[in-house]
Structures are given as structure tokens and as C-alpha cells.
Design an enzyme around this catalytic site. Structure first.
Site, mmCIF file in Angstrom:
data_model
loop_
_atom_site.group_PDB
_atom_site.id
_atom_site.type_symbol
_atom_site.label_atom_id
_atom_site.label_comp_id
_atom_site.label_asym_id
_atom_site.label_seq_id
_atom_site.Cartn_x
_atom_site.Cartn_y
_atom_site.Cartn_z
ATOM 1 N N ARG A 1 0.824 -1.205 0.000
ATOM 2 C CA ARG A 1 0.000 0.000 0.000
ATOM 3 C C ARG A 1 0.861 1.260 0.000
ATOM 4 O O ARG A 1 0.522 2.260 -0.654
ATOM 5 C CB ARG A 1 -0.918 -0.008 1.214
ATOM 6 C CG ARG A 1 -1.952 1.109 1.249
ATOM 7 C CD ARG A 1 -3.011 0.793 2.299
ATOM 8 N NE ARG A 1 -4.036 1.837 2.371
ATOM 9 C CZ ARG A 1 -4.021 2.823 3.255
ATOM 10 N NH1 ARG A 1 -3.031 2.911 4.135
ATOM 11 N NH2 ARG A 1 -4.986 3.729 3.263
ATOM 12 N N HIS B 1 0.449 4.230 -2.726
ATOM 13 C CA HIS B 1 0.176 5.613 -2.326
ATOM 14 C C HIS B 1 1.328 6.544 -2.693
ATOM 15 O O HIS B 1 1.101 7.736 -2.902
ATOM 16 C CB HIS B 1 -0.107 5.676 -0.825
ATOM 17 C CG HIS B 1 -1.491 5.245 -0.470
ATOM 18 N ND1 HIS B 1 -2.180 5.724 0.620
ATOM 19 C CD2 HIS B 1 -2.340 4.368 -1.083
ATOM 20 C CE1 HIS B 1 -3.383 5.162 0.677
ATOM 21 N NE2 HIS B 1 -3.488 4.326 -0.343
ATOM 22 N N ASN C 1 -3.802 8.730 4.335
ATOM 23 C CA ASN C 1 -2.674 8.109 5.024
ATOM 24 C C ASN C 1 -2.718 8.223 6.544
ATOM 25 O O ASN C 1 -2.121 7.399 7.251
ATOM 26 C CB ASN C 1 -1.355 8.722 4.529
ATOM 27 C CG ASN C 1 -1.096 8.444 3.062
ATOM 28 O OD1 ASN C 1 -1.466 7.396 2.536
ATOM 29 N ND2 ASN C 1 -0.457 9.397 2.383
ATOM 30 N N HIS D 1 -6.073 -5.843 -2.619
ATOM 31 C CA HIS D 1 -6.891 -5.887 -1.403
ATOM 32 C C HIS D 1 -7.235 -7.317 -1.004
ATOM 33 O O HIS D 1 -8.051 -7.528 -0.106
ATOM 34 C CB HIS D 1 -8.164 -5.072 -1.591
ATOM 35 C CG HIS D 1 -7.944 -3.599 -1.423
ATOM 36 N ND1 HIS D 1 -8.958 -2.665 -1.600
ATOM 37 C CD2 HIS D 1 -6.841 -2.889 -1.081
ATOM 38 C CE1 HIS D 1 -8.459 -1.449 -1.385
ATOM 39 N NE2 HIS D 1 -7.190 -1.564 -1.076
#
Length: 320
Positions: A62, A66, A94, A193
């Protein structure tokens, strides 16, 4: 006229060549001579971190996602706030959510021991994401390297650039397309995910207000995520109900059963243009793995700093 056309054609050819070179500045063997022990060093530290907490693999994946979605894959997400800029760590997507920074610090320290001042934090993050997926049972791929580290970060860019869990399908497709990622890339990358967890605050509205959700699944999640905002906001639930610490295609099976935890996930299977891709991945894990690997490589190509741009940070949390 002929010479003018010839000159224009040459200029166009040079432009195409220049653009081609701009997109070819990352190489899988970038550190083969300057840091031959790089991959072994990174993998060892990632394995150690995941053995202590399986969730860490999802957290590292992740972080890379990001990072890349905010001004490119430049390690900017790793920077702490300074007097001259407010960074990305406390941006909405975040805050109280992005994690794994300490593991990246450990990897950086280990890499600095074997080849000081050579490998960027941005590249370390890219390798750590790949290793996390592979260690948890997913595919592997050759990571393209040669990124340099940003000297600044932007909280506002993070707030605007990272897709929100409330996004609808059109918004998701638009954001990914803006970064030259296709609709298939969107669905494949969302399959990340299949590991990790989400906070109650990010799925509360779905389990209490939405109708395209399996009722028993909604009740299960409601048992640990109270309806009232501010109550249990940070309570966690697995993104993949079936195998939350194993990288597989169960995420897509969940979507077909209306058991997607987050609104934006279920949007991928809700009567829209991506339904067919979800169906394919739900029954063909090899297809998902192949497309996920391709999409990760494409995402890693988003606006890297190369050549003389940026720097090689000594500490991933601050500029040199």
C-alpha cells in the site's frame, strides 16, 4: 517545401526518440554492478518483518501504491514534515492508516551497510512491495529500477491524488487513466486488497447504508464497527474475508458474492463495465497474477525522478 517536410520529420523522429528514452530510464539491472547484494538484502528484511506480522506485507504494498499515485514513484510518502513543507503522511488517505515506515528504515539501513549512498528509498519501496506480494503467495516480477528520491512532498497532492474508498467506478477509471493505467490495470491492482485490513471509518457507510451487500456479511462487520461516528473508528476488519494474509484471487470471489468491504471495491462488480474482468479473475488466478504483475510494473513507471533530478537519500524520512 520538401526540405521543410524533411526537417519536420526529423524533428518528430527526435521527439519520439526522446520520449522513448524518457520512458526507458528504469532498468531491471540498474544496480547489478553498484549493489549486487541489493535484492537479497531487501528480501531478508521484508521476510523478517512479515514473519512477525503478516499484515506488514499489505502495508508495504500500500505504501508503494500511495507513493506512486502522488507525483510519481519518488519516495515522497516516506518524508516527515519539515518547516518548509507539510508531507503526505498525515494526508487524509494516510493518517492513522499508512504504516511500514519503520520497516523501510530497517531495509535502508541494511542496504546502506552493503552499498552506501547508492540505492534510493523509492527503489527500496518498489522492491519491498514486490517481495511482500511474493512472500505472501502472490506472483513475482522483475522490478525496474533507477528512481531517485524527491526532495519535497505535498499533503494536498496526496489528498487529491489517492483514490478515496467512497469513489464510484467512473471516478476510479478516470483517476487511473490519468496516470496511463487502463481499466484492466485498475481491477488487477485493486486485487491487492486480497491482503490487508481496513479501518471501520472507511467501511461504516457501506455496511450500514448500502444495499448491494450480502446481509450476513454486513451483520458480521457491524459487530465490530459501531454505527456511530467516532465509536470504534480504528477497529480493523480484513479486506478479504476468506484468506486475509494470503495473496490469491479470493478478493474477486468476494465481490461476486457482494462481500466487498469497501464501497470502491464493490464498485468493480456492480453491473458496470468491469464486471467481466472480475469474473475472469475470480475463476482464473493465473490471469489475475499475470495482469497484476504487468500493472505493478506500469504503476512503477509513473513519473520517476532519474538522472540528475532528485537525490539518493541517506535517511528515507528526510532530505539530505
Amino acid at each position: 517545401m520538401a526540405s521543410l517536410c524533411s526537417s519536420s520529420m526529423i524533428s518528430l523522429a527526435l521527439l519520439v526518440l526522446a520520449l522513448g528514452n524518457a520512458n526507458a530510464t528504469l532498468y531491471t539491472n540498474f544496480y547489478s554492478s553498484s549493489c549486487p547484494k541489493l535484492f537479497h538484502t531487501v528480501k531478508g528484511t521484508v521476510e523478517s518483518a512479515i514473519s512477525k506480522e503478516a499484515r506488514m506485507g499489505a502495508s508495504l504494498l500500500r505504501l508503494f501504491f500511495h507513493d506512486c499515485f502522488v507525483n510519481g514513484c519518488d519516495g515522497s510518502i516516506l518524508l516527515d514534515d519539515t518547516s518548509s513543507f507539510t508531507g503526505e503522511k498525515n494526508a487524509g488517505p494516510n493518517r492513522n492508516s499508512a504504516r511500514g515506515f519503520g520497516v523501510i528504515d530497517k531495509i535502508k539501513s541494511a542496504v546502506e551497510e552493503v552499498c552506501p549512498g547508492v540505492v534510493s528509498c523509492a527503489d527500496i519501496l518498489a522492491i519491498a512491495a514486490r517481495d511482500s506480494v511474493a512472500i505472501l503467495g502472490g506472483p513475482t516480477w522483475d522490478v525496474k529500477l533507477g528512481r531517485r528520491d524527491a526532495r519535497t512532498a505535498s499533503q494536498s497532492a496526496a489528498n487529491n491524488g489517492i483514490p478515496r474508498p467512497t469513489s464510484n467506478l467512473n471516478q476510479l477509471i478516470s483517476r487511473f487513466n490519468a496516470l496511463r493505467l487502463s481499466t484492466k490495470d485498475l481491477v488487477a491492482l485493486s486485487g491487492g486488497h486480497t491482503i490487508g485490513q481496513a479501518r471501520c471509518t472507511n467501511f461504516r457507510a457501506r455496511i450500514y447504508n448500502e444495499t448491494n451487500i450480502d446481509s450476513s456479511f454486513a451483520r458480521l462487520r457491524q459487530s465490530t464497527c459501531p454505527r456511530a461516528t467516532g465509536s470504534g473508528d480504528n477497529n480493523l476488519a480484513p479486506l478479504d474475508l476468506a484468506t486475509p494474509t494470503f495473496f490469491d484471487n479470493h478478493y474477486f470471489k468476494n465481490l461476486i458474492q457482494k462481500k466487498g468491504l469497501i464501497h470502491s471495491d464493490q464498485q468493480l462488480f456492480n453491473g458496470g463495465s468491469t464486471d467481466s474482468i472480475v469474473r475472469t479473475y475470480s475463476t482464473n488466478p493465473a490471469s489475475f497474477f499475470a495482469d497484476f504483475s504487468t500493472a505493478m510494473i506500469k504503476m512503477g513507471d509513473i513519473s520517476p525522478l532519474t538522472g540528475s533530478r532528485g537525490e539518493i537519500r541517506k535517511n528515507c524520512r528526510r532530505v539530505n
